[in-house]
Design a protein around this motif. Structure first.
Motif, short mmCIF file in Angstrom:
data_model
loop_
_atom_site.label_atom_id
_atom_site.label_comp_id
_atom_site.label_asym_id
_atom_site.label_seq_id
_atom_site.Cartn_x
_atom_site.Cartn_y
_atom_site.Cartn_z
N GLY A 67 0.84 -1.19 0.00
CA GLY A 67 0.00 0.00 0.00
C GLY A 67 0.87 1.24 0.00
N ALA A 68 0.33 2.31 -0.56
CA ALA A 68 1.10 3.55 -0.63
C ALA A 68 0.17 4.74 -0.70
N ASN A 69 0.69 5.88 -0.29
CA ASN A 69 0.06 7.16 -0.50
C ASN A 69 1.08 8.03 -1.23
N ALA A 70 0.61 8.78 -2.21
CA ALA A 70 1.52 9.63 -2.99
C ALA A 70 0.80 10.89 -3.42
N THR A 71 1.57 11.96 -3.65
CA THR A 71 1.00 13.24 -4.04
C THR A 71 1.81 13.87 -5.17
N ALA A 72 1.17 14.77 -5.89
CA ALA A 72 1.82 15.58 -6.92
C ALA A 72 0.94 16.79 -7.17
N THR A 73 1.51 17.83 -7.73
CA THR A 73 0.74 19.00 -8.15
C THR A 73 0.95 19.19 -9.64
N ILE A 74 -0.16 19.39 -10.35
CA ILE A 74 -0.09 19.62 -11.80
C ILE A 74 -0.83 20.93 -12.12
N LYS A 75 -0.61 21.43 -13.31
CA LYS A 75 -1.38 22.55 -13.84
C LYS A 75 -2.38 21.97 -14.83
N ARG A 76 -3.67 22.17 -14.55
CA ARG A 76 -4.69 21.56 -15.40
C ARG A 76 -4.68 22.15 -16.80
N SER A 77 -4.24 23.41 -16.94
CA SER A 77 -4.18 24.03 -18.26
C SER A 77 -3.21 23.29 -19.18
N GLU A 78 -2.20 22.63 -18.61
CA GLU A 78 -1.25 21.87 -19.42
C GLU A 78 -1.87 20.61 -20.02
N PHE A 79 -3.06 20.24 -19.52
CA PHE A 79 -3.78 19.08 -20.02
C PHE A 79 -5.07 19.50 -20.74
N ASN A 80 -5.09 20.72 -21.25
CA ASN A 80 -6.25 21.26 -21.98
C ASN A 80 -7.54 21.23 -21.14
N ALA A 81 -7.41 21.51 -19.84
CA ALA A 81 -8.57 21.52 -18.95
C ALA A 81 -8.54 22.79 -18.09
N GLY A 82 -8.09 23.90 -18.66
CA GLY A 82 -7.86 25.12 -17.89
C GLY A 82 -9.01 26.11 -17.83
N LYS A 83 -10.20 25.71 -18.19
CA LYS A 83 -11.35 26.62 -18.17
C LYS A 83 -11.48 27.30 -16.79
N TYR A 84 -11.74 28.59 -16.80
CA TYR A 84 -11.95 29.45 -15.63
C TYR A 84 -10.68 29.75 -14.84
N VAL A 108 -3.60 21.94 -9.40
CA VAL A 108 -4.44 20.87 -8.87
C VAL A 108 -3.55 19.91 -8.10
N GLN A 109 -3.94 19.67 -6.86
CA GLN A 109 -3.21 18.71 -6.01
C GLN A 109 -3.77 17.32 -6.26
N LEU A 110 -2.92 16.39 -6.64
CA LEU A 110 -3.32 15.00 -6.83
C LEU A 110 -2.88 14.20 -5.61
N THR A 111 -3.76 13.33 -5.14
CA THR A 111 -3.45 12.47 -4.00
C THR A 111 -3.92 11.07 -4.34
N PHE A 112 -3.02 10.11 -4.20
CA PHE A 112 -3.35 8.73 -4.53
C PHE A 112 -3.21 7.86 -3.28
N ALA A 113 -4.24 7.07 -3.02
CA ALA A 113 -4.20 6.03 -1.98
C ALA A 113 -4.32 4.72 -2.74
N ILE A 114 -3.27 3.88 -2.66
CA ILE A 114 -3.23 2.66 -3.45
C ILE A 114 -2.99 1.46 -2.57
N GLU A 115 -3.77 0.39 -2.80
CA GLU A 115 -3.51 -0.90 -2.20
C GLU A 115 -3.53 -1.94 -3.31
N ALA A 116 -2.60 -2.88 -3.25
CA ALA A 116 -2.50 -3.89 -4.29
C ALA A 116 -2.13 -5.24 -3.66
N ILE A 117 -2.70 -6.31 -4.24
CA ILE A 117 -2.52 -7.67 -3.74
C ILE A 117 -1.63 -8.44 -4.71
N LYS A 118 -0.68 -9.21 -4.16
CA LYS A 118 0.24 -9.97 -5.00
C LYS A 118 -0.50 -10.99 -5.84
N GLU A 119 -0.10 -11.07 -7.12
CA GLU A 119 -0.71 -12.05 -8.04
C GLU A 119 -0.43 -13.46 -7.60
#
Length: 191
Positions: A155-172, A180-191
């Motif tokens: 399991g992990a938690n991770a963060t990043a900040t992006i500019k939404r305008s760089e992804f053609n989503a910059g309206k307003y 935009v602050q991105l936050t990921f909470a991930i859990e994964a089970i071994k195959e």
């Protein structure tokens, strides 16, 4: 001579054991415990927080070699803002344009360790057909046997900040924050 043969056999067995232990392990993302979230300032009044409810993918990890990979696909239509009306609005062409781009992906290019601890992951984020390099700062990471699944899990938690305008989503922007602050909470089970 028998001692030399026995010593050689022991050395080969140890080498084989170490090689098997150092092999990469693959983990499948547990969608019920994995969420990609995003937050941004709304007109300076408040910080709005939303998430995506459907995420799939795999993580490969070789802890001995301190390498790994992440390949994640997020269902952009699973966006959950807390409002059905805003869910529809944010899926429109000005933002995620889910009719044309139904998924968001993140594919790693490098795992970065600080000693034995995973510190960050470099990779490429694709939103609305635009791919940009994004480094995820890992704030927690743990692998151990899962008490319910009876398999190894990570399991992990991770963060990043992006500019939404760089992804053609910059309206307003800049009234609605371009950052935009991105936050990921991930859990994964071994195959």
């Amino acid at each position: 001579m028998k001692k030399l043969i026995a010593l050689t056999a022991a050395a080969l067995a140890l080498t084989a054991s170490l090689a098997a232990h150092a092999a990469p392990e693959t983990y499948v993302i547990d969608n019920s415990h994995t969420f990609a979230r995003f937050s941004y300032s709304h007109l300076g009044f408040s910080t709005q927080e939303s998430r995506f409810d459907n995420t799939k993918g795999k993580i490969t990890l070789d802890r001995a070699a301190k390498t790994g990979s992440v390949d994640v696909t997020i269902d952009a239509k699973s966006v959950s803002t807390g409002s059905d009306l805003f869910n529809s609005h944010i899926q429109g062409a000005d933002f995620f344009d889910t009719a044309k781009y139904p998924t968001i992906t993140y594919k790693s290019t490098k795992f970065n360790f600080n000693g034995d601890t995973l510190a960050s992951v470099d990779g490429n984020l694709t939103v609305k057909g635009v791919t940009k390099p994004v480094t995820l700062q890992v704030t927690s990471f743990k692998c151990q046997p899962h008490p319910m699944a009876k398999k190894d899990a990570c399991g992990a938690n991770a963060t990043a900040t992006i500019k939404r305008s760089e992804f053609n989503a910059g309206k307003y922007a800049p009234n609605v924050s371009d950052d935009v602050q991105l936050t990921f909470a991930i859990e994964a089970i071994k195959e």
